[in-house]
Write a protein that holds these residues in place. Structure first.
Motif, mmCIF file in Angstrom:
data_model
loop_
_atom_site.group_PDB
_atom_site.id
_atom_site.type_symbol
_atom_site.label_atom_id
_atom_site.label_comp_id
_atom_site.label_asym_id
_atom_site.label_seq_id
_atom_site.Cartn_x
_atom_site.Cartn_y
_atom_site.Cartn_z
ATOM 1 N N ALA A 42 -0.968 9.085 -6.893
ATOM 2 C CA ALA A 42 -0.349 7.870 -7.428
ATOM 3 C C ALA A 42 -1.056 6.596 -6.951
ATOM 4 O O ALA A 42 -0.916 5.542 -7.562
ATOM 5 C CB ALA A 42 1.124 7.819 -7.025
ATOM 6 N N LEU A 43 -1.837 6.704 -5.891
ATOM 7 C CA LEU A 43 -2.528 5.537 -5.335
ATOM 8 C C LEU A 43 -4.013 5.498 -5.692
ATOM 9 O O LEU A 43 -4.696 4.509 -5.407
ATOM 10 C CB LEU A 43 -2.369 5.526 -3.813
ATOM 11 N N GLU A 44 -4.520 6.542 -6.325
ATOM 12 C CA GLU A 44 -5.955 6.671 -6.575
ATOM 13 C C GLU A 44 -6.569 5.544 -7.387
ATOM 14 O O GLU A 44 -7.660 5.080 -7.076
ATOM 15 C CB GLU A 44 -6.249 7.995 -7.294
ATOM 16 N N ASP A 45 -5.917 5.113 -8.433
ATOM 17 C CA ASP A 45 -6.509 4.124 -9.337
ATOM 18 C C ASP A 45 -6.293 2.678 -8.891
ATOM 19 O O ASP A 45 -6.671 1.759 -9.607
ATOM 20 C CB ASP A 45 -5.957 4.317 -10.756
ATOM 21 N N LEU A 46 -5.728 2.492 -7.730
ATOM 22 C CA LEU A 46 -5.477 1.147 -7.207
ATOM 23 C C LEU A 46 -6.616 0.711 -6.303
ATOM 24 O O LEU A 46 -7.274 1.539 -5.669
ATOM 25 C CB LEU A 46 -4.166 1.125 -6.417
ATOM 26 N N SER A 47 -6.824 -0.593 -6.214
ATOM 27 C CA SER A 47 -7.795 -1.117 -5.246
ATOM 28 C C SER A 47 -7.259 -0.851 -3.842
ATOM 29 O O SER A 47 -6.072 -0.551 -3.654
ATOM 30 C CB SER A 47 -7.980 -2.623 -5.440
ATOM 31 N N ARG A 48 -8.118 -0.965 -2.864
ATOM 32 C CA ARG A 48 -7.695 -0.743 -1.476
ATOM 33 C C ARG A 48 -6.539 -1.668 -1.104
ATOM 34 O O ARG A 48 -5.562 -1.249 -0.491
ATOM 35 C CB ARG A 48 -8.882 -0.956 -0.546
ATOM 36 N N LEU A 49 -6.649 -2.935 -1.478
ATOM 37 C CA LEU A 49 -5.587 -3.896 -1.182
ATOM 38 C C LEU A 49 -4.283 -3.510 -1.888
ATOM 39 O O LEU A 49 -3.210 -3.541 -1.284
ATOM 40 C CB LEU A 49 -6.009 -5.306 -1.590
ATOM 41 N N ALA A 50 -4.358 -3.120 -3.144
ATOM 42 C CA ALA A 50 -3.163 -2.728 -3.895
ATOM 43 C C ALA A 50 -2.519 -1.478 -3.297
ATOM 44 O O ALA A 50 -1.293 -1.360 -3.275
ATOM 45 C CB ALA A 50 -3.511 -2.511 -5.361
ATOM 46 N N ARG A 51 -3.323 -0.535 -2.809
ATOM 47 C CA ARG A 51 -2.777 0.662 -2.136
ATOM 48 C C ARG A 51 -1.960 0.268 -0.919
ATOM 49 O O ARG A 51 -0.854 0.749 -0.719
ATOM 50 C CB ARG A 51 -3.908 1.594 -1.686
ATOM 51 N N HIS A 52 -2.561 -0.588 -0.104
ATOM 52 C CA HIS A 52 -1.883 -1.025 1.112
ATOM 53 C C HIS A 52 -0.593 -1.779 0.773
ATOM 54 O O HIS A 52 0.434 -1.568 1.410
ATOM 55 C CB HIS A 52 -2.816 -1.878 1.972
ATOM 56 N N ARG A 53 -0.659 -2.642 -0.207
ATOM 57 C CA ARG A 53 0.546 -3.379 -0.615
ATOM 58 C C ARG A 53 1.628 -2.435 -1.114
ATOM 59 O O ARG A 53 2.806 -2.620 -0.811
ATOM 60 C CB ARG A 53 0.206 -4.386 -1.709
ATOM 61 N N ALA A 54 1.243 -1.430 -1.896
ATOM 62 C CA ALA A 54 2.220 -0.479 -2.426
ATOM 63 C C ALA A 54 2.929 0.250 -1.290
ATOM 64 O O ALA A 54 4.164 0.411 -1.312
ATOM 65 C CB ALA A 54 1.529 0.521 -3.357
ATOM 66 N N VAL A 55 2.178 0.676 -0.303
ATOM 67 C CA VAL A 55 2.777 1.372 0.843
ATOM 68 C C VAL A 55 3.681 0.420 1.621
ATOM 69 O O VAL A 55 4.831 0.743 1.932
ATOM 70 C CB VAL A 55 1.684 1.975 1.751
ATOM 71 N N MET A 56 3.172 -0.752 1.925
ATOM 72 C CA MET A 56 3.953 -1.711 2.724
ATOM 73 C C MET A 56 5.208 -2.175 1.985
ATOM 74 O O MET A 56 6.258 -2.351 2.608
ATOM 75 C CB MET A 56 3.079 -2.903 3.120
ATOM 76 N N ASP A 57 5.125 -2.358 0.684
ATOM 77 C CA ASP A 57 6.301 -2.739 -0.099
ATOM 78 C C ASP A 57 7.371 -1.653 -0.061
ATOM 79 O O ASP A 57 8.567 -1.945 -0.104
ATOM 80 C CB ASP A 57 5.928 -3.036 -1.549
ATOM 81 N N THR A 58 6.952 -0.408 0.026
ATOM 82 C CA THR A 58 7.883 0.718 0.059
ATOM 83 C C THR A 58 8.664 0.767 1.368
ATOM 84 O O THR A 58 9.816 1.179 1.394
ATOM 85 C CB THR A 58 7.117 2.043 -0.158
ATOM 86 N N ILE A 59 8.039 0.319 2.452
ATOM 87 C CA ILE A 59 8.692 0.410 3.768
ATOM 88 C C ILE A 59 8.996 -0.969 4.361
ATOM 89 O O ILE A 59 9.085 -1.127 5.574
ATOM 90 C CB ILE A 59 7.836 1.252 4.736
ATOM 91 N N VAL A 60 9.189 -1.939 3.507
ATOM 92 C CA VAL A 60 9.359 -3.328 3.945
ATOM 93 C C VAL A 60 10.479 -3.497 4.984
ATOM 94 O O VAL A 60 10.331 -4.256 5.941
ATOM 95 C CB VAL A 60 9.549 -4.278 2.735
ATOM 96 N N ASP A 61 11.571 -2.796 4.824
ATOM 97 C CA ASP A 61 12.676 -2.935 5.779
ATOM 98 C C ASP A 61 12.314 -2.385 7.159
ATOM 99 O O ASP A 61 12.704 -2.947 8.179
ATOM 100 C CB ASP A 61 13.930 -2.234 5.256
ATOM 101 N N GLU A 62 11.562 -1.309 7.192
ATOM 102 C CA GLU A 62 11.162 -0.702 8.456
ATOM 103 C C GLU A 62 10.086 -1.526 9.161
ATOM 104 O O GLU A 62 10.058 -1.592 10.389
ATOM 105 C CB GLU A 62 10.672 0.740 8.224
ATOM 106 N N VAL A 63 9.220 -2.154 8.391
ATOM 107 C CA VAL A 63 8.141 -2.962 8.953
ATOM 108 C C VAL A 63 8.694 -4.067 9.851
ATOM 109 O O VAL A 63 8.102 -4.402 10.874
ATOM 110 C CB VAL A 63 7.262 -3.561 7.821
ATOM 111 N N LYS A 64 9.844 -4.580 9.522
ATOM 112 C CA LYS A 64 10.460 -5.666 10.295
ATOM 113 C C LYS A 64 10.769 -5.250 11.726
ATOM 114 O O LYS A 64 10.926 -6.102 12.595
ATOM 115 C CB LYS A 64 11.742 -6.132 9.610
ATOM 116 N N ARG A 65 10.849 -3.940 11.976
ATOM 117 C CA ARG A 65 11.203 -3.438 13.305
ATOM 118 C C ARG A 65 9.998 -2.895 14.071
ATOM 119 O O ARG A 65 10.151 -2.295 15.123
ATOM 120 C CB ARG A 65 12.277 -2.355 13.164
#
Length: 91
Positions: free
Chosen positions: A58-81
């Protein structure tokens, strides 16, 4: 595995159906560094530093930056901790 690591693993699994997923606590490598005591005071035993390694079609066709954003957006609540995340995506 701590609750936050399990939550991150579940969210990433549901979002991306990865062929490889590893969520590791690396806090022990940073014990005594600046901010470690403050993190422990605020978040208790929650890991401060983690490494996420994920490979997913699901992440293959994304740029490196877009991959990272997709992952970080998915765990946004956890990142705060967390203090730091090392992220390896489709590498």
């Amino acid at each position: 595995m701590t609750d936050i690591l399990a939550t991150i693993q579940t969210k990433l699994t549901l979002a991306f159906a990865p062929s490889l997923l590893s969520v590791e606590d690396e806090s022990h490598q940073h014990a005594g560094h600046g901010g470690a005591a403050e993190h422990k005071a605020e978040f208790g035993d929650t890991p401060s530093h983690i490494h996420i390694r994920i490979t997913a079609a699901a992440l293959e066709d994304l740029s490196r930056l877009a991959r990272h954003r997709a992952v970080m957006d998915t765990i946004v609540d956890e990142v705060k901790r967390l203090h730091a995340i090392r992220l390896t995506v489709n590498d």
